[in-house]
Design a protein around this motif. Structure first.
Motif, PDB file in Angstrom:
ATOM      1  N   ALA A 123      -8.464  -9.060   1.618  1.00  0.00           N
ATOM      2  CA  ALA A 123      -9.834  -8.569   1.815  1.00  0.00           C
ATOM      3  C   ALA A 123     -10.475  -8.223   0.481  1.00  0.00           C
ATOM      4  N   ALA A 124      -9.750  -7.525  -0.381  1.00  0.00           N
ATOM      5  CA  ALA A 124     -10.300  -7.136  -1.679  1.00  0.00           C
ATOM      6  C   ALA A 124     -10.712  -8.365  -2.479  1.00  0.00           C
ATOM      7  N   GLU A 125      -9.859  -9.367  -2.498  1.00  0.00           N
ATOM      8  CA  GLU A 125     -10.158 -10.585  -3.256  1.00  0.00           C
ATOM      9  C   GLU A 125     -11.329 -11.339  -2.630  1.00  0.00           C
ATOM     10  N   ALA A 126     -11.293 -11.516  -1.320  1.00  0.00           N
ATOM     11  CA  ALA A 126     -12.339 -12.281  -0.636  1.00  0.00           C
ATOM     12  C   ALA A 126     -13.710 -11.610  -0.752  1.00  0.00           C
ATOM     13  N   LEU A 127     -13.724 -10.284  -0.785  1.00  0.00           N
ATOM     14  CA  LEU A 127     -14.990  -9.550  -0.822  1.00  0.00           C
ATOM     15  C   LEU A 127     -15.408  -9.165  -2.244  1.00  0.00           C
ATOM     16  N   GLY A 128     -14.539  -9.462  -3.213  1.00  0.00           N
ATOM     17  CA  GLY A 128     -14.866  -9.141  -4.606  1.00  0.00           C
ATOM     18  C   GLY A 128     -14.938  -7.644  -4.862  1.00  0.00           C
ATOM     19  N   VAL A 129     -14.032  -6.902  -4.235  1.00  0.00           N
ATOM     20  CA  VAL A 129     -14.004  -5.447  -4.343  1.00  0.00           C
ATOM     21  C   VAL A 129     -12.690  -5.032  -4.994  1.00  0.00           C
ATOM     22  N   GLU A 130     -12.747  -4.039  -5.876  1.00  0.00           N
ATOM     23  CA  GLU A 130     -11.515  -3.566  -6.498  1.00  0.00           C
ATOM     24  C   GLU A 130     -10.569  -3.035  -5.411  1.00  0.00           C
ATOM     25  N   PRO A 131      -9.276  -3.387  -5.491  1.00  0.00           N
ATOM     26  CA  PRO A 131      -8.323  -2.973  -4.460  1.00  0.00           C
ATOM     27  C   PRO A 131      -8.239  -1.460  -4.244  1.00  0.00           C
ATOM     28  N   ALA A 132      -8.584  -0.666  -5.234  1.00  0.00           N
ATOM     29  CA  ALA A 132      -8.542   0.792  -5.083  1.00  0.00           C
ATOM     30  C   ALA A 132      -9.589   1.302  -4.098  1.00  0.00           C
ATOM     31  N   ARG A 133     -10.583   0.462  -3.759  1.00  0.00           N
ATOM     32  CA  ARG A 133     -11.627   0.858  -2.790  1.00  0.00           C
ATOM     33  C   ARG A 133     -11.361   0.319  -1.385  1.00  0.00           C
ATOM     34  N   VAL A 134     -10.357  -0.537  -1.246  1.00  0.00           N
ATOM     35  CA  VAL A 134     -10.019  -1.101   0.062  1.00  0.00           C
ATOM     36  C   VAL A 134      -8.794  -0.354   0.578  1.00  0.00           C
ATOM     37  N   PHE A 135      -8.911   0.204   1.775  1.00  0.00           N
ATOM     38  CA  PHE A 135      -7.849   1.042   2.322  1.00  0.00           C
ATOM     39  C   PHE A 135      -7.229   0.404   3.559  1.00  0.00           C
ATOM     40  N   LYS A 136      -5.906   0.552   3.662  1.00  0.00           N
ATOM     41  CA  LYS A 136      -5.187   0.044   4.830  1.00  0.00           C
ATOM     42  C   LYS A 136      -4.831   1.203   5.746  1.00  0.00           C
ATOM     43  N   THR A 137      -4.787   0.913   7.026  1.00  0.00           N
ATOM     44  CA  THR A 137      -4.487   1.900   8.058  1.00  0.00           C
ATOM     45  C   THR A 137      -3.081   1.638   8.571  1.00  0.00           C
ATOM     46  N   LEU A 138      -2.208   2.611   8.385  1.00  0.00           N
ATOM     47  CA  LEU A 138      -0.802   2.470   8.763  1.00  0.00           C
ATOM     48  C   LEU A 138      -0.423   3.558   9.755  1.00  0.00           C
ATOM     49  N   LEU A 139       0.407   3.191  10.723  1.00  0.00           N
ATOM     50  CA  LEU A 139       0.894   4.173  11.679  1.00  0.00           C
ATOM     51  C   LEU A 139       2.358   4.476  11.400  1.00  0.00           C
ATOM     52  N   ALA A 140       2.687   5.740  11.535  1.00  0.00           N
ATOM     53  CA  ALA A 140       4.057   6.192  11.328  1.00  0.00           C
ATOM     54  C   ALA A 140       4.456   7.079  12.494  1.00  0.00           C
TER      55      ALA A 140
END
Length: 170
Positions: free
Chosen positions: A41-58
């Motif tokens: 997503a970060a690459e495709a949208l041209g956004v720095e990876p530090a601004r793209v967040f993933k949602t994980l369940l634990a």
């Protein structure tokens, strides 16, 4: 950023719209062979990876002697890093956390892995947003399916998910 109107399709967009929270849809062509959904997503949208967040369940084990059962919790961290399960457990008052099974995460959220949004989940789960999100005016999270992200203010994400913020990424 204008409030998205007439954007249907996922419980996340419907929940944000109903709450009056401004967001922007950021869609891209998902490559079905991709395994690192957030970095894709970060690459495709041209956004720095530090601004793209993933949602994980634990699965969080409660503190010893509390008499509670293990429960699912949500950790939201930058795609450029990893979820620190010990920090997540500490933040939520548990003794330890382990990644939830994919099937359990999908059942509990109503979303498919790689497209789990922190917003509009089938059930409410205790949620922690990595505090690095507050360093940005806006961040991106999954909008409820692969190739479909939402950009919004981190404080709005905290408000709609009732999240706490803490350092849970590494």
């Amino acid at each position: 950023m204008a409030k998205a109107r007439g954007v249907g399709g996922t419980p996340a967009t419907l929940a944000l719209t109903a709450a009056g929270i401004a967001f922007e849809v950021r869609a891209y062509e998902h490559d079905p062979r991709a395994t690192g959904y957030g970095l894709e997503a970060a690459e495709a949208l041209g956004v720095e990876p530090a601004r793209v967040f993933k949602t994980l369940l634990a699965s969080l084990d409660p503190s010893t002697g509390s008499g509670q059962r293990a429960r699912l919790v949500v950790g939201i961290v930058p795609v450029s890093g990893q979820l620190d399960l010990k920090a997540l457990a500490r933040t939520l008052g548990g003794s330890k956390a382990v990644m939830a099974e994919v099937a359990a995460a999908e059942r509990a959220t109503g979303y498919v892995a790689g497209g789990i949004s922190p917003v509009g989940q089938k059930r409410t789960h205790p949620t922690v947003l990595d505090s690095s999100a507050l360093d940005h005016d806006t961040i991106l999270v999954s909008g409820g399916r692969r190739g479909f992200d939402l950009e919004l203010a981190p404080r709005d994400l905290v408000a709609i998910t009732c999240a706490v913020t803490a350092t849970i990424g590494r």
